[in-house]
Design an enzyme around this catalytic site. Sequence first.
Site, PDB file in Angstrom:
ATOM      1  N   GLU A 171       1.747  -0.236  -4.952  1.00  0.00           N
ATOM      2  CA  GLU A 171       0.697   0.714  -5.291  1.00  0.00           C
ATOM      3  C   GLU A 171       1.349   2.089  -5.458  1.00  0.00           C
ATOM      4  O   GLU A 171       1.617   2.782  -4.491  1.00  0.00           O
ATOM      5  CB  GLU A 171      -0.380   0.783  -4.203  1.00  0.00           C
ATOM      6  CG  GLU A 171      -1.506   1.726  -4.593  1.00  0.00           C
ATOM      7  CD  GLU A 171      -2.320   2.241  -3.408  1.00  0.00           C
ATOM      8  OE1 GLU A 171      -3.536   2.450  -3.565  1.00  0.00           O
ATOM      9  OE2 GLU A 171      -1.741   2.447  -2.333  1.00  0.00           O
ATOM     10  N   ASP A 213       0.828  -1.200   0.000  1.00  0.00           N
ATOM     11  CA  ASP A 213       0.000   0.000   0.000  1.00  0.00           C
ATOM     12  C   ASP A 213       0.868   1.257   0.000  1.00  0.00           C
ATOM     13  O   ASP A 213       1.942   1.296   0.613  1.00  0.00           O
ATOM     14  CB  ASP A 213      -0.887  -0.033   1.257  1.00  0.00           C
ATOM     15  CG  ASP A 213      -1.896   1.077   1.303  1.00  0.00           C
ATOM     16  OD1 ASP A 213      -2.787   1.092   0.446  1.00  0.00           O
ATOM     17  OD2 ASP A 213      -1.791   1.933   2.204  1.00  0.00           O
TER      18      ASP A 213
END
Length: 618
Positions: free
Chosen positions: A350, A321
């Site tokens: 990400e 993330d």
Amino acid sequence: MKKIVFFLIITSLSFAQIDRVEPPFWWSDMEHTDVQILFYGKNIAQNEVSVSHGITIKNIQKTENPNYIFVTIDTKNVPNQDFLFTFKNKNKSFTQPYSLKPRKEGSKYRKSFDSSDMIYLLMPDRFANGNVNNDNVASVIEKVDRSKIDGRYGGDIEGIIKNLDYIQDLGATTLWSTPLCEDNDEKGSYHTYGQSDLYKIDPRFGTNDDYLKLSTELHNRKMKLVLDYVTNHWSYNHWMMKDMPTYDWFHQFPGYKQTNFKTTTHTDTNASESDKNLATSGWFVKSMPDLNQKNPLVLNYLIQNAIWWIEYADIDGFRVDTYPYTDKESIALWTKAITNEYPNFNIVAEAWLYNHAQIAYWQKNSKIAAIQSYNSYCPSIMDFMLQGLFEKGFLKEEKQEWNAGIIKLYDHFVNDFLIENTNNLLIFAENHDTQRFNHIYPNVQDYQIAMSLLATIRGIPQLYYGSEIGMAGSKDVGDGDIRREFPGGWPDHKQNAFTKDGRTTLQEKYHAITKKLFNWRKNKTVIHTGKTTHYIPENNVYVYFRYDNINPNDNKTQNQTVMVVINNSTEKQTIKTSRFQENIKNYTSGKDVVTEKTFVLKNDIEIEGKSALILELK
């Protein structure tokens, strides 16, 4: 009998000063042999530390907080065993057991996910509630409230396990669940990106043993498990926030200051230092304190925790993330430490950016990043440029112009030269943070075009749960609306879309398309690793070929060519096959993957409006 009772009393007293040990154990025969163990307890740092069995303590580090002590031991060439740490202060002492466990055979060279896989992404709280008894747990704050769009709904690990057959039957080979570790926020904890304990599965999802069961069940099906890891931030209710090891464990301004979200400052040669600092040091939101990876203790904690979960739960890959929101030198060290431990391990970052060069920068060995003498060491990145095209509605542009319609898709792929490894791009039309595809395009035709693309272009396709039955939801309403309950996942649901009989006629159309495409894709090496030739679109029709041998007269079994025709126009179109002769060569026919209709290649091909053909050439 008295001796036994006395021993039990002494033993229980001996552990009174230690509240936490992290990591709770380690393994022998690891690359990461300098294991830094965090001991936490009241005034623990006042003690002298020793260890049994001839194990070497390489370093003891204390901080300004006397409740912490970090002890680094050398485990190189140390066999698996149990041993004791002794903590002594003046004439008082106590012990703490620790273990080096035997490593699973072949663990180092585990096979990770790659372009042969299709990843199914789900949010456990919203997927299926397999155990209603863990919906509310006393040790965590937020309770189930399905009346709230951002409430907890009760989905759990058992719900995932009960529906693994459904996921596998759909054509998925890999499961990516959003984070499962404890998130003890007062509200909005269902998404679990604000973790409060990195060594413990949230009890509302289940236990650590339940997570191991999920991993085992997947591996029994020859499927893979991707763990969603968060390096950038924790929860405001993380246990360390209440008693910080060091003041600079988290970024302080002092306290909270929000990030400017401009991670392009990493690459911007004109960026101010203050802007760059705020991008990576600012907090996402007040409930998510930003971790300071420049602090060696923090970085090592994150490295060890990541490795611990891989080894403990037999993880097959990571999705990371908010990758660019961290200090870029530190995140490169974190990534390299993991891939040194597991050379075949895939990690997808990400990097939510809408610029090809900016996205390419974050992939391992990027030539763009090399301009700034940087290497992230991250093998895979997410193709947000492609997702952005879907979200901005290019499929609604039914008339081709210079910069409108299907030409946008062609222009996207002309930038593949910037990407170091296009086969290791995660490709997707939506995920848990974006607008729902079926909200933007509420029809089966556009869905089939999108899935046909994901099933045939380069990269690793990812499907978001519910998309395959036409599930919608609007991000404008709230994040909770794009994370709805899967019908059939709760005992009180009147419909069960996990079964064919339970799906409506429309839902079954979505499902059948998805199942057909991704089960076909499973064994198609020409799609997994083949080359691509595409042609400039005409009349809003895009044609490209995937092939793994440029000589169609070669009788080798690996010789495959797939012709893909995408008609984004609402009108039927006629495709003159003579234009594509350099790829068609001596092939004479093509059979459509979905309809199984055969087309003679010496003739022109007619394609219906708003449709796709995937032709296996013969």
